[in-house]
Design a protein around this motif. Sequence first.
Motif, PDB file in Angstrom:
ATOM      1  N   PHE A 293     -45.627 -49.584   7.821  1.00  0.00           N
ATOM      2  CA  PHE A 293     -46.794 -48.772   7.468  1.00  0.00           C
ATOM      3  C   PHE A 293     -46.395 -47.861   6.319  1.00  0.00           C
ATOM      4  O   PHE A 293     -45.442 -47.089   6.445  1.00  0.00           O
ATOM      5  N   THR A 294     -47.103 -47.924   5.191  1.00  0.00           N
ATOM      6  CA  THR A 294     -46.663 -47.212   3.993  1.00  0.00           C
ATOM      7  C   THR A 294     -47.744 -46.299   3.429  1.00  0.00           C
ATOM      8  O   THR A 294     -48.931 -46.621   3.449  1.00  0.00           O
ATOM      9  N   ILE A 295     -47.289 -45.163   2.883  1.00  0.00           N
ATOM     10  CA  ILE A 295     -48.183 -44.131   2.351  1.00  0.00           C
ATOM     11  C   ILE A 295     -47.615 -43.634   1.022  1.00  0.00           C
ATOM     12  O   ILE A 295     -46.403 -43.478   0.876  1.00  0.00           O
ATOM     13  N   ALA A 296     -48.499 -43.356   0.064  1.00  0.00           N
ATOM     14  CA  ALA A 296     -48.109 -42.676  -1.168  1.00  0.00           C
ATOM     15  C   ALA A 296     -48.961 -41.423  -1.325  1.00  0.00           C
ATOM     16  O   ALA A 296     -50.132 -41.402  -0.924  1.00  0.00           O
ATOM     17  N   GLN A 297     -48.360 -40.386  -1.904  1.00  0.00           N
ATOM     18  CA  GLN A 297     -49.097 -39.149  -2.159  1.00  0.00           C
ATOM     19  C   GLN A 297     -50.122 -39.362  -3.259  1.00  0.00           C
ATOM     20  O   GLN A 297     -49.890 -40.116  -4.216  1.00  0.00           O
ATOM     21  N   LEU A 314     -47.148 -51.280  -7.634  1.00  0.00           N
ATOM     22  CA  LEU A 314     -46.479 -52.436  -7.028  1.00  0.00           C
ATOM     23  C   LEU A 314     -47.254 -52.997  -5.833  1.00  0.00           C
ATOM     24  O   LEU A 314     -46.892 -54.037  -5.291  1.00  0.00           O
ATOM     25  N   GLY A 315     -48.298 -52.292  -5.408  1.00  0.00           N
ATOM     26  CA  GLY A 315     -49.005 -52.706  -4.195  1.00  0.00           C
ATOM     27  C   GLY A 315     -48.242 -52.333  -2.939  1.00  0.00           C
ATOM     28  O   GLY A 315     -48.434 -52.934  -1.883  1.00  0.00           O
ATOM     29  N   ALA A 316     -47.373 -51.313  -3.053  1.00  0.00           N
ATOM     30  CA  ALA A 316     -46.520 -50.933  -1.920  1.00  0.00           C
ATOM     31  C   ALA A 316     -47.202 -49.984  -0.953  1.00  0.00           C
ATOM     32  O   ALA A 316     -46.800 -49.885   0.208  1.00  0.00           O
ATOM     33  N   ALA A 317     -48.205 -49.254  -1.418  1.00  0.00           N
ATOM     34  CA  ALA A 317     -48.825 -48.208  -0.603  1.00  0.00           C
ATOM     35  C   ALA A 317     -50.106 -48.708   0.053  1.00  0.00           C
ATOM     36  O   ALA A 317     -51.043 -49.094  -0.639  1.00  0.00           O
ATOM     37  N   GLN A 318     -50.136 -48.678   1.371  1.00  0.00           N
ATOM     38  CA  GLN A 318     -51.361 -49.059   2.084  1.00  0.00           C
ATOM     39  C   GLN A 318     -52.375 -47.923   2.080  1.00  0.00           C
ATOM     40  O   GLN A 318     -53.574 -48.154   2.119  1.00  0.00           O
ATOM     41  N   HIS A 319     -51.885 -46.690   2.060  1.00  0.00           N
ATOM     42  CA  HIS A 319     -52.755 -45.525   2.037  1.00  0.00           C
ATOM     43  C   HIS A 319     -52.282 -44.575   0.948  1.00  0.00           C
ATOM     44  O   HIS A 319     -51.075 -44.377   0.768  1.00  0.00           O
ATOM     45  N   VAL A 320     -53.218 -43.981   0.224  1.00  0.00           N
ATOM     46  CA  VAL A 320     -52.929 -42.948  -0.764  1.00  0.00           C
ATOM     47  C   VAL A 320     -53.589 -41.675  -0.252  1.00  0.00           C
ATOM     48  O   VAL A 320     -54.821 -41.583  -0.182  1.00  0.00           O
ATOM     49  N   LEU A 321     -52.771 -40.695   0.135  1.00  0.00           N
ATOM     50  CA  LEU A 321     -53.275 -39.539   0.878  1.00  0.00           C
ATOM     51  C   LEU A 321     -52.785 -38.229   0.290  1.00  0.00           C
ATOM     52  O   LEU A 321     -51.757 -38.171  -0.384  1.00  0.00           O
ATOM     53  N   SER A 322     -53.517 -37.170   0.588  1.00  0.00           N
ATOM     54  CA  SER A 322     -53.076 -35.822   0.221  1.00  0.00           C
ATOM     55  C   SER A 322     -52.008 -35.365   1.208  1.00  0.00           C
ATOM     56  O   SER A 322     -51.872 -35.936   2.300  1.00  0.00           O
ATOM     57  N   PRO A 323     -51.240 -34.320   0.877  1.00  0.00           N
ATOM     58  CA  PRO A 323     -50.223 -33.825   1.815  1.00  0.00           C
ATOM     59  C   PRO A 323     -50.794 -33.431   3.167  1.00  0.00           C
ATOM     60  O   PRO A 323     -50.155 -33.639   4.206  1.00  0.00           O
TER      61      PRO A 323
END
Length: 338
Positions: A293-297, A314-323
């Motif tokens: 399960f992966t997340i990017a800021q 890269l398509g590595a982040a499943q979710h892009v979320l705030s802190p």
Amino acid sequence: MKTVKVLLVDDSPVQLALLRSWIEQDPAMKVVGVAASGLEAVQLTAELKPDVIALDLFMPEMDGFKVTERIMQEHPTPILLLTVSEQHATLSKDAHHSGAITVMLKPTPDDAQNIQKFRETLKVVAKIKMVRRHTVKPIAPQSKVSFPYQAVLIAASTGGPPILQTILSQLPEHFPLPVVIVQHIAQGFEMSLINWLQTSCLLPIHLAREGMELKKGVYLAPSGTHLELLHKHGKVVLHLSHHAPVRGHRPSANMLFDSATRLLGGNLIAIQLTGMGEDGASGLKAIRDAGGFTIAQDEKSSTVFGMPQAAIKLGAAQHVLSPEEIPRKLKEILGLQP
């Protein structure tokens, strides 16, 4: 031929945009609405009367199964449940229990074959005739979604400390997983960072040492040393190495992520935070490819968007979320109380 009307339901704006773009590449389908929560999905189903619903399995307040049960009781509509983890894409039994047709993996932007499969599956599901469920049996305890994650890994660089504080301060004392952090920081400042983070964190924070067993708590990589995970005497332990810097970084987030993937496969949650460069991006992609399960800021909150942006490209982040959203997502997927 009748155009298939699709309702999209996902709490991630990035995922909603991707799903919409893939669907609208097919002239036989049209997105008639998007919802960011389960309750909104129920309301829009009544208003828009879609032919099919693409519904995220992990939703705040109501997960995909509960949303499906509610829709089947009130406005029966064919539903395709979507998940980001291969470990949860096999839950067809649970999907049928709730009333959904099936569960499938969300495609990634670089996987044209699965994007096409997603479109074709939606069209097939849309043709299935649904009936109202006046009573819905609860999912049996043995069918409950399990979360086999064994560690949370975090990569951060420029602007990372305050973001780490935001995330760690919101984790409960009973948080079940170890949290391992690579933060690029000047040598000698690690203990100052640990002491500062500890003032607002309920979990114990340790400076990683050679051979330390990985248990519940937070572990920070020492500056000037790579941090990896290894198996030793049947336990997961921390290993410090002085291999050459990787693209100028020691510790390297990619070294941590890659070692963890070799050891634990997809049983990982990994987070890419603010920072210059690309450290961690390829390692995050490997974790996602393994079923983790992966997340990017998100860009708005990042001091420097380099590291998260590299992961997203890269398509590595499943979710892009705030802190602020990151600890809520962690508690959600682990079944912890908000």
